[in-house]
Scaffold this motif. Structure first.
Motif, PDB file in Angstrom:
ATOM      1  N   PHE A  58       0.757  -1.484   0.240  1.00 52.68           N
ATOM      2  CA  PHE A  58       0.332   0.326   0.187  1.00 52.68           C
ATOM      3  C   PHE A  58       1.026   1.313  -0.257  1.00 52.68           C
ATOM      4  O   PHE A  58       0.243   2.449  -0.593  1.00 52.68           O
ATOM      5  CB  PHE A  58      -0.801  -0.388   1.393  1.00 52.68           C
ATOM      6  N   SER A 307      -6.206   4.126   0.635  1.00 52.19           N
ATOM      7  CA  SER A 307      -6.312   2.988   0.309  1.00 52.19           C
ATOM      8  C   SER A 307      -6.795   1.679   1.188  1.00 52.19           C
ATOM      9  O   SER A 307      -7.202   0.920   1.619  1.00 52.19           O
ATOM     10  CB  SER A 307      -5.475   1.951  -0.709  1.00 52.19           C
ATOM     11  N   ARG A 311      -8.823  -1.195   3.178  1.00 45.15           N
ATOM     12  CA  ARG A 311      -8.383  -2.243   3.705  1.00 45.15           C
ATOM     13  C   ARG A 311      -8.259  -2.474   4.967  1.00 45.15           C
ATOM     14  O   ARG A 311      -8.753  -3.978   5.138  1.00 45.15           O
ATOM     15  CB  ARG A 311      -6.449  -2.100   2.976  1.00 45.15           C
TER      16      ARG A 311
END
Length: 610
Positions: A58, A307, A311
């Motif tokens: 990430f 993101s 997640r």
């Protein structure tokens, strides 16, 4: 070769620690986990690396966006090839490598190895429980708890370890990465962490509590169903299909209701955490956009923050179900502990010697036993059986005949007194060696759901087929064994007899049992209604074999048909746990006591015996 190396990391047939498994949940877990700690230590390390790699991917996303914005397209690969190469190594080599190691540890070592280890040690421990242990529970429920406990313990530990690293690494790494961009990005995540922790603290104990109750109800249901299947003949004979359906339905209703109550807590937890996750995504993304609009963070930081929280949102849902599964499994383990961790009541003394029988004399001295209940079964009984003597035990139902035999076999421990074989106290010798010296044919002959050969070899495991056939011939079992066949087209000695030997008639089962004891050839012999299931013709046919079997042995025979034991060396009459008469058949008839009255009842006063 690689698979085999991991599959051998755990020795799953290793002997268990001495003594009963602990009765505290966490100590019960440690009892097994410390036996395989190297595998779990490796899993912890590998799990940490896997979680770090996932977070790194990430961070690579945000970094790639920032690099793309700060470099021209023509110079991008040239300027950043070292960093790009490292990203490729992490994604293409390190991630598959450590994920593969994780899977090898879980699927090749821990899942099969730890499960088998727990089942093996629990089964080995339970096998040595006293007879009373098995009489007080359903066989199906005991078996289910042994099978389920291994799975539940393994799953809860593996899931907890995976969840631990994902939570710690994702949350801590996200906080660090957010702080590097702007400390204000941390605020929504910190608030979410406290809220998430509070939600778990509230819901998890309730999930655990209701899971234990649901697991108990599931075991009860399994016990009732197996009990019905085990006694299917009785069910059919009494035409009680509907009664059994109602009996199972009651347990099924209870199990469903308990599961639904547990489901209410799970649903409430799901809705609560889903709402919190929505707040986390909205506030974090909104905060990132506001900071970018103020020129305080880059576009890459927006991509990273968005993101990561998405997640974390997905991960929190997974963690919720993992936590639910963990505590449901802990409930199953707790339920299993109630059976598995019970202390044994009949124990060998430390370093107990083997029983050595050189003559076979038996002496009962001041024996007291009441099955733990008030009122007398056997109280202060004294009896001596000389080596090689053949005695018949006689008495009305409840007089203590079978109890006396069970005590001689040490299926129960005495409350007071002692039993000696050739001067050796049976409480001081190893149980296995004691029972190895006693052959017994019981009234209710129960065979194993295995082949005729396997059942006969219970008497002598290394017996040859010739020895098996000779024993069968002496027991008059050679007449029907060649004719046997089962559903798998196995014949003769290879034919399976069904659960408890249900595919054989009572007489056939009894003859197999007699053949088995012939093979065992123990110096002490107990016949508990040994010919009760045989018709008169077959009984007469094998009487000669029984005479051969009894030669040179100390024999205790129990029979309600007094004519079958009238020729014994001595008859011992029991009543209410005491020896009330002793002597030969003629002496007892002349005495005119309890034996004479029993004989009179059976013969109707018309049959005379010399």
């Amino acid at each position: 070769m690689l698979f085999r190396r991991f599959e051998r990391l755990i020795d799953f047939f290793r002997p268990g620690p001495a003594g009963a498994p602990p009765r505290s949940v966490w100590r019960f877990y440690l009892h097994y986990l410390r036996q395989v700690w190297p595998s779990f230590a490796a899993l912890l390390v590998v799990g940490l690396i896997v979680a770090l790699i996932e977070v790194a991917l990430f961070s690579f996303l945000g970094r790639l966006i920032d690099l793309a914005q700060s470099s021209s397209s023509g110079e991008f690969f040239q300027a950043h090839r070292g960093e790009l190469l490292w990203m490729a190594v992490v994604a293409l080599i390190l991630r598959p490598l450590f994920n593969g190691l994780h899977d090898l540890l879980v699927h090749q070592a821990i899942n099969p190895g730890l499960t088998t280890l727990i089942r093996w040690q629990n089964h080995s421990y339970v096998l040595k429980q006293s007879l009373a242990f098995f009489q007080n529970d359903f066989a199906g429920r005991i078996a289910q708890r042994i099978m389920q406990t291994g799975n539940a313990l393994r799953d809860s530990v593996v899931q907890a370890m995976d969840a631990l690293w994902h939570v710690l690494i994702y949350v801590l790494s996200s906080l660090v990465l957010f702080a590097e961009a702007d400390w204000r990005l941390m605020l929504p995540l910190l608030l979410w962490v406290f809220g998430y922790g509070a939600a778990l603290a509230y819901f998890v104990p309730r999930v655990k509590q209701r899971s234990v109750v649901a697991s108990e109800a599931r075991s009860k249901l399994m016990g009732r169903i197996v009990d019905g299947y085990t006694n299917i003949t009785t069910l059919k004979l009494f035409a009680h299909t509907r009664y059994e359906q109602g009996y199972a339905r009651e347990a099924l209703q209870e199990q469903t209701e308990k599961t639904q109550l547990a489901g209410r807590v799970v649903t409430s937890m799901d809705v609560t955490i889903t709402a919190m996750n929505g707040v986390l995504i909205t506030t974090t993304t909104g905060m990132a956009l506001w900071l970018w609009s103020q020129g305080l963070i880059s576009v890459g930081a927006i991509a990273l923050a968005t993101s990561l929280v998405i997640r974390i949102n997905n991960m929190s849902g997974w963690i919720m179900w993992v936590v639910n599964g963990i505590f449901e499994n802990i409930g199953t383990v707790q339920d299993g502990m109630q059976t598995i961790a019970q202390p044994r009541t009949v124990l060998d003394r430390e370093h107990a010697p083997a029983l050595l029988v050189h003559a076979g004399g038996v002496r009962f001295e001041d024996v007291h036993f009441h099955y733990g209940k008030p009122g007398g079964v056997i109280g202060g009984l004294d009896l001596e059986i000389r080596a090689g003597e053949k005695i018949g035990l006689i008495g009305p139902s409840g007089a203590g005949k079978s109890t006396l035999v069970n005590l001689l076999l040490r299926l129960y421990d005495l409350e007071r007194g002692r039993i000696l074989i050739d001067g050796q106290d049976i409480a001081e010798v190893a149980q296995e060696s004691l029972r190895a010296q006693i052959g017994m044919v019981t009234q209710d002959t129960s065979l194993l759901h295995r082949s005729i050969r396997d059942n006969l070899r219970y008497g002598k495991p290394d017996a040859s087929d010739a020895e098996l056939w000779e024993a069968a011939r002496k027991a008059r079992a050679d007449e029907f064994i060649p004719l046997l066949a089962d559903a798998q087209d196995r014949h003769g000695f290879d034919a399976h007899v069904g659960e408890r030997g249900v595919k054989l008639s009572g007489g056939q089962r009894q003859r197999i049992a007699i053949a088995r004891v012939l093979l065992k050839d123990a110096p002490l012999l107990i016949l508990d209604e040994a010919t009760s299931a045989l018709d008169s013709e077959v009984e007469a046919a094998i009487q000669e074999s029984l005479e051969t079997l009894m030669q040179g042995k100390t024999v205790i025979a129990i029979a309600h048909r007094l004519s079958t034991i009238a020729r014994m060396d001595r008859l011992v009459v029991l009543d209410k746990g005491h020896v009330v008469e002793s002597g030969s058949h003629g002496e007892l008839l002349e005495f005119g006591g309890l034996y004479a009255r029993l004989w009179q009842h059976q013969t109707g006063g018309f049959v005379g015996v010399e």
